[in-house]
Design an enzyme around this catalytic site. Sequence first.
Site, PDB file in Angstrom:
ATOM      1  N   ARG A  29     -53.344 -23.671   5.993  1.00  0.00           N
ATOM      2  CA  ARG A  29     -53.951 -22.681   5.091  1.00  0.00           C
ATOM      3  C   ARG A  29     -54.283 -21.388   5.834  1.00  0.00           C
ATOM      4  NH1 ARG A  29     -51.414 -24.882   1.873  1.00  0.00           N
ATOM      5  NH2 ARG A  29     -52.190 -26.370   0.385  1.00  0.00           N
ATOM      6  N   GLU A  38     -51.075 -19.748   6.159  1.00  0.00           N
ATOM      7  CA  GLU A  38     -50.707 -19.225   4.846  1.00  0.00           C
ATOM      8  C   GLU A  38     -51.417 -17.899   4.560  1.00  0.00           C
ATOM      9  OE1 GLU A  38     -50.217 -21.116   0.449  1.00  0.00           O
ATOM     10  OE2 GLU A  38     -52.146 -21.473   1.431  1.00  0.00           O
ATOM     11  N   SER A  95     -56.461  -7.476  19.960  1.00  0.00           N
ATOM     12  CA  SER A  95     -56.366  -8.375  21.101  1.00  0.00           C
ATOM     13  C   SER A  95     -56.853  -9.774  20.751  1.00  0.00           C
ATOM     14  CB  SER A  95     -57.212  -7.835  22.259  1.00  0.00           C
ATOM     15  OG  SER A  95     -57.223  -8.751  23.336  1.00  0.00           O
TER      16      SER A  95
END
Length: 162
Positions: free
Chosen positions: A102, A105, A128
């Site tokens: 997730r 995603e 960074s």
Amino acid sequence: MSSSNIQRPKILSTLPSIFSYLHDAKVRSKMTFADIAAEMDRDEWYVAAIFYGQAKPDQADIVKLSAALNLQQRYLDEAFGPDFFPHRGLGEFPPQDPVLYRLYEVLVVYGYPLKHMIHEKFGDGIMSAIDFEGHVEKVKGSSNEDRVKITLNGKFLPYRRW
């Protein structure tokens, strides 16, 4: 509880035994990463990264970690000595674990909009992951449901022109 009864994250089977040792001690202690972090004067995300070999504790961290989890400091000194280097970027890609998937995603769906907003606010560069802090909070949503709030705080690094 014997260490054979402790359910370990699957990824630990791919890492050196020190990390299973740390996880087992954490389970036995009933401490959270936040609890351990408080004992070590570190952030919980950084402490969790140590437990997965993605951060290298310094000597002061080792002393505090061994005290917090009642571990033999000698073993930690040896495991995290001069020949230990963190291995960042663990696991399968794309991730199979539902939580990790997730998060992946989110970047697949919202990555380009985030990238665009970063460029609008900072210019041409990157965030960074080395000069970085992350935080996880449990918050309530507008319908009083539990929600996960993740803060990614990385130094902006502009691309150099030459």
